[in-house]
Design a protein around this motif. Structure first.
Motif, mmCIF file in Angstrom:
data_model
loop_
_atom_site.group_PDB
_atom_site.id
_atom_site.type_symbol
_atom_site.label_atom_id
_atom_site.label_comp_id
_atom_site.label_asym_id
_atom_site.label_seq_id
_atom_site.Cartn_x
_atom_site.Cartn_y
_atom_site.Cartn_z
ATOM 1 N N THR A 15 -38.401 6.671 68.648
ATOM 2 C CA THR A 15 -37.657 5.745 67.799
ATOM 3 C C THR A 15 -37.187 6.469 66.556
ATOM 4 O O THR A 15 -37.977 7.114 65.866
ATOM 5 N N PRO A 17 -36.558 6.702 62.950
ATOM 6 C CA PRO A 17 -37.130 5.918 61.852
ATOM 7 C C PRO A 17 -36.084 5.297 60.918
ATOM 8 O O PRO A 17 -36.352 4.292 60.264
ATOM 9 N N GLU A 18 -34.897 5.866 60.881
ATOM 10 C CA GLU A 18 -33.868 5.332 59.984
ATOM 11 C C GLU A 18 -33.033 4.232 60.633
ATOM 12 O O GLU A 18 -32.758 3.216 60.010
ATOM 13 N N SER A 19 -32.639 4.439 61.885
ATOM 14 C CA SER A 19 -31.769 3.457 62.534
ATOM 15 C C SER A 19 -32.539 2.463 63.399
ATOM 16 O O SER A 19 -32.029 1.410 63.740
ATOM 17 N N GLY A 20 -33.764 2.839 63.770
ATOM 18 C CA GLY A 20 -34.543 1.983 64.658
ATOM 19 C C GLY A 20 -34.132 2.100 66.111
ATOM 20 O O GLY A 20 -34.662 1.403 66.973
ATOM 21 N N GLU A 21 -33.201 2.986 66.400
ATOM 22 C CA GLU A 21 -32.716 3.164 67.772
ATOM 23 C C GLU A 21 -33.791 3.824 68.632
ATOM 24 O O GLU A 21 -34.368 4.847 68.253
#
Length: 115
Positions: A15, A17-21
């Protein structure tokens, strides 16, 4: 067999951590020659939540000697097709495995979800 494909299995995910993708991590199981055949002339409808998906079934044939370890749940991407360029890039999932003692090719039932 004049077509080409890559088969992979999902081994986990990461995952951002910045975009959650979420991105799947995969391991290649097979890359090489194959043949795609139409299993039936009809497609099945499946409902996922409120979405209606059209499930297209095909049969994937692989050389027996060079394709051990391909199992249901693995993902198949067609990388080359001599006679149908529309198959290139399509993504399928192995749904069924067929086996016999004197097989000339490994046959796998694959499905593609379309909308």
């Amino acid at each position: 067999m004049t077509d080409g494909c890559e088969i992979e299995t999902v081994t986990g995910s990461t995952t951002d951590p910045e975009s959650g993708e979420v991105t799947d991590t995969v391991e290649q199981v097979y890359a090489g020659r194959c043949r795609v055949q139409q299993a039936t002339t009809t497609a099945g409808e499946t409902n996922v939540g409120e979405a209606e998906l059209l499930m297209l079934s095909r049969v994937l044939q692989l050389p027996v000697a060079t394709s051990p370890g391909v199992r249901a749940g693995h993902r198949v991407r067609i990388t080359a097709c001599a006679n149908d360029p529309d198959l290139v890039g399509r993504l399928f999932v192995v749904r069924t495995e067929f086996a016999k003692s004197h097989a000339t090719s490994r046959r796998l039932g694959i499905q593609e979800a379309t909308s």
